[in-house]
Design a protein around this motif. Structure first.
Motif, mmCIF file in Angstrom:
data_model
loop_
_atom_site.group_PDB
_atom_site.id
_atom_site.type_symbol
_atom_site.label_atom_id
_atom_site.label_comp_id
_atom_site.label_asym_id
_atom_site.label_seq_id
_atom_site.Cartn_x
_atom_site.Cartn_y
_atom_site.Cartn_z
ATOM 1 N N SER A 1 16.345 -9.874 -1.255
ATOM 2 C CA SER A 1 15.914 -8.614 -1.862
ATOM 3 C C SER A 1 14.626 -8.841 -2.653
ATOM 4 O O SER A 1 14.460 -9.880 -3.294
ATOM 5 N N TYR A 2 13.750 -7.846 -2.622
ATOM 6 C CA TYR A 2 12.468 -7.954 -3.304
ATOM 7 C C TYR A 2 12.173 -6.684 -4.098
ATOM 8 O O TYR A 2 12.629 -5.604 -3.742
ATOM 9 N N LYS A 3 11.433 -6.863 -5.160
ATOM 10 C CA LYS A 3 10.893 -5.731 -5.898
ATOM 11 C C LYS A 3 9.573 -5.346 -5.233
ATOM 12 O O LYS A 3 8.938 -6.166 -4.587
ATOM 13 N N ARG A 4 9.157 -4.112 -5.426
ATOM 14 C CA ARG A 4 7.869 -3.696 -4.871
ATOM 15 C C ARG A 4 7.002 -3.072 -5.960
ATOM 16 O O ARG A 4 7.504 -2.471 -6.906
ATOM 17 N N VAL A 5 5.708 -3.254 -5.797
ATOM 18 C CA VAL A 5 4.719 -2.588 -6.634
ATOM 19 C C VAL A 5 3.810 -1.833 -5.674
ATOM 20 O O VAL A 5 3.200 -2.440 -4.783
ATOM 21 N N VAL A 6 3.727 -0.521 -5.827
ATOM 22 C CA VAL A 6 2.969 0.320 -4.897
ATOM 23 C C VAL A 6 1.542 0.520 -5.417
ATOM 24 O O VAL A 6 1.339 0.812 -6.600
ATOM 25 N N PHE A 7 0.573 0.354 -4.512
ATOM 26 C CA PHE A 7 -0.847 0.504 -4.840
ATOM 27 C C PHE A 7 -1.432 1.691 -4.073
ATOM 28 O O PHE A 7 -1.033 1.947 -2.940
ATOM 29 N N PRO A 8 -2.382 2.399 -4.669
ATOM 30 C CA PRO A 8 -2.994 3.548 -3.983
ATOM 31 C C PRO A 8 -3.695 3.178 -2.686
ATOM 32 O O PRO A 8 -3.714 3.972 -1.736
ATOM 33 N N GLY B 1 0.815 -1.201 0.000
ATOM 34 C CA GLY B 1 0.000 0.000 0.000
ATOM 35 C C GLY B 1 0.852 1.255 0.000
ATOM 36 O O GLY B 1 1.926 1.295 0.595
ATOM 37 N N GLY B 2 0.360 2.290 -0.670
ATOM 38 C CA GLY B 2 1.123 3.529 -0.789
ATOM 39 C C GLY B 2 0.984 4.471 0.385
ATOM 40 O O GLY B 2 1.519 5.578 0.346
ATOM 41 N N SER B 3 0.295 4.050 1.437
ATOM 42 C CA SER B 3 0.128 4.896 2.618
ATOM 43 C C SER B 3 1.449 5.060 3.355
ATOM 44 O O SER B 3 2.393 4.290 3.144
ATOM 45 N N PRO B 4 1.547 6.052 4.255
ATOM 46 C CA PRO B 4 2.768 6.189 5.061
ATOM 47 C C PRO B 4 3.085 4.921 5.839
ATOM 48 O O PRO B 4 4.259 4.549 5.974
ATOM 49 N N GLN B 5 2.043 4.229 6.339
ATOM 50 C CA GLN B 5 2.277 2.980 7.076
ATOM 51 C C GLN B 5 2.862 1.902 6.159
ATOM 52 O O GLN B 5 3.755 1.154 6.549
ATOM 53 N N GLY B 6 2.348 1.837 4.923
ATOM 54 C CA GLY B 6 2.868 0.871 3.966
ATOM 55 C C GLY B 6 4.327 1.133 3.639
ATOM 56 O O GLY B 6 5.138 0.203 3.572
ATOM 57 N N GLN B 7 4.675 2.380 3.469
ATOM 58 C CA GLN B 7 6.067 2.710 3.139
ATOM 59 C C GLN B 7 6.991 2.490 4.333
ATOM 60 O O GLN B 7 8.162 2.142 4.167
ATOM 61 N N GLU B 8 6.457 2.682 5.526
ATOM 62 C CA GLU B 8 7.231 2.388 6.733
ATOM 63 C C GLU B 8 7.565 0.902 6.813
ATOM 64 O O GLU B 8 8.704 0.513 7.125
ATOM 65 N N VAL B 9 6.582 0.059 6.506
ATOM 66 C CA VAL B 9 6.802 -1.388 6.514
ATOM 67 C C VAL B 9 7.787 -1.782 5.415
ATOM 68 O O VAL B 9 8.656 -2.648 5.616
ATOM 69 N N TRP B 10 7.689 -1.155 4.244
ATOM 70 C CA TRP B 10 8.616 -1.482 3.167
ATOM 71 C C TRP B 10 10.071 -1.199 3.577
ATOM 72 O O TRP B 10 10.973 -1.981 3.293
ATOM 73 N N LYS B 11 10.287 -0.085 4.272
ATOM 74 C CA LYS B 11 11.638 0.234 4.745
ATOM 75 C C LYS B 11 12.142 -0.836 5.714
ATOM 76 O O LYS B 11 13.316 -1.204 5.694
ATOM 77 N N GLU B 12 11.242 -1.341 6.571
ATOM 78 C CA GLU B 12 11.613 -2.418 7.496
ATOM 79 C C GLU B 12 11.986 -3.676 6.728
ATOM 80 O O GLU B 12 12.960 -4.353 7.064
ATOM 81 N N ILE B 13 11.212 -3.995 5.703
ATOM 82 C CA ILE B 13 11.499 -5.184 4.897
ATOM 83 C C ILE B 13 12.844 -5.038 4.208
ATOM 84 O O ILE B 13 13.662 -5.973 4.193
ATOM 85 N N GLU B 14 13.088 -3.881 3.609
ATOM 86 C CA GLU B 14 14.366 -3.645 2.932
ATOM 87 C C GLU B 14 15.543 -3.798 3.894
ATOM 88 O O GLU B 14 16.596 -4.325 3.536
ATOM 89 N N LYS B 15 15.348 -3.367 5.123
ATOM 90 C CA LYS B 15 16.434 -3.381 6.108
ATOM 91 C C LYS B 15 16.653 -4.756 6.725
ATOM 92 O O LYS B 15 17.806 -5.165 6.952
ATOM 93 N N LEU B 16 15.570 -5.509 6.970
ATOM 94 C CA LEU B 16 15.680 -6.719 7.780
ATOM 95 C C LEU B 16 15.553 -8.029 7.015
ATOM 96 O O LEU B 16 16.036 -9.063 7.495
#
Length: 200
Positions: free
Chosen positions: A134-141, A115-130
């Motif tokens: 490595s994964y690709k992402r597709v962002v949804f509204p 999800g493109g929400s701030p919460q979704g992007q926060e989780v994506w940063k956690e995934i990238e870090k931990l």
């Protein structure tokens, strides 16, 4: 599409006692794990351990488990004992979000719909870090518009009338897709990923 047609399209064998007339919806999540029958049901033994299945994201390479109001570190620790040959990593879920798959799902090989929400992007940063891979992402509204199941090479995702903007993103995929209505289950905070089982 009728449920029987979905089973056939996904190349999934229904359980022996499956009743097409009585089931509202059901998919046995066989997309990435070996196609074996369930041999046992395990119960958590660590005192105070909690684990919500909605916090389990299996990527095909590892398990990412949401640390949420419904899942704690003891729950993740015990889950890792059930799947000793797989990497299991805790991902912090932002406050106010029900569980991890409320924000992200696997939508292809090494690809995460988020999800493109701030919460979704926060989780994506956690995934990238931990995450161990490595994964690709597709962002949804829409957060819920990103919720899907990737089963035997087919993506099951919400239909156009439920999340029209997110549906436009799904239309860009070359992967075979099935639109599955989820409006009734959504009334009880249910999503498409709530209709799956983790098996070993």
């Amino acid at each position: 599409m009728a449920l029987s047609g979905i089973w056939q399209t996904l190349n999934v064998d229904p359980p022996p006692d499956f009743d097409m007339e009585e089931e509202l919806f059901g998919v046995v999540y066989q997309s990435m794990l070996p196609n074996d029958r369930i041999k046992e049901i395990v119960q958590m033994k660590i005192p105070g351990a909690h684990l919500d299945s909605g916090d389990i994201l299996f990527t095909g390479r590892e398990f990412l488990i949401g640390l949420s109001e419904r899942t704690n570190t003891s729950g993740i620790e015990e889950f890792s004992q059930f799947f000793p040959s797989w990497s299991v990593t805790g991902i912090k879920v932002p406050r106010g979000v029900l569980h991890l798959t409320s924000l992200c799902s696997i939508c292809g090989i090494d690809t995460i719909a988020i999800g493109g929400s701030p919460q979704g992007q926060e989780v994506w940063k956690e995934i990238e870090k931990l995450a161990q891979h490595s994964y690709k992402r597709v962002v949804f509204p829409d957060n819920n518009g990103a919720n899907c199941q990737f089963i035997n090479g087919v993506i099951c995702h919400p239909p156009r009338d439920e999340y029209p903007e997110s549906f436009k993103v799904w239309e860009t995929f070359d992967t075979p897709r099935i639109s599955l209505p989820n409006s009734e289950l959504a009334k009880a905070d249910g999503s498409l990923t709530c209709n799956s089982l983790s098996i070993r």
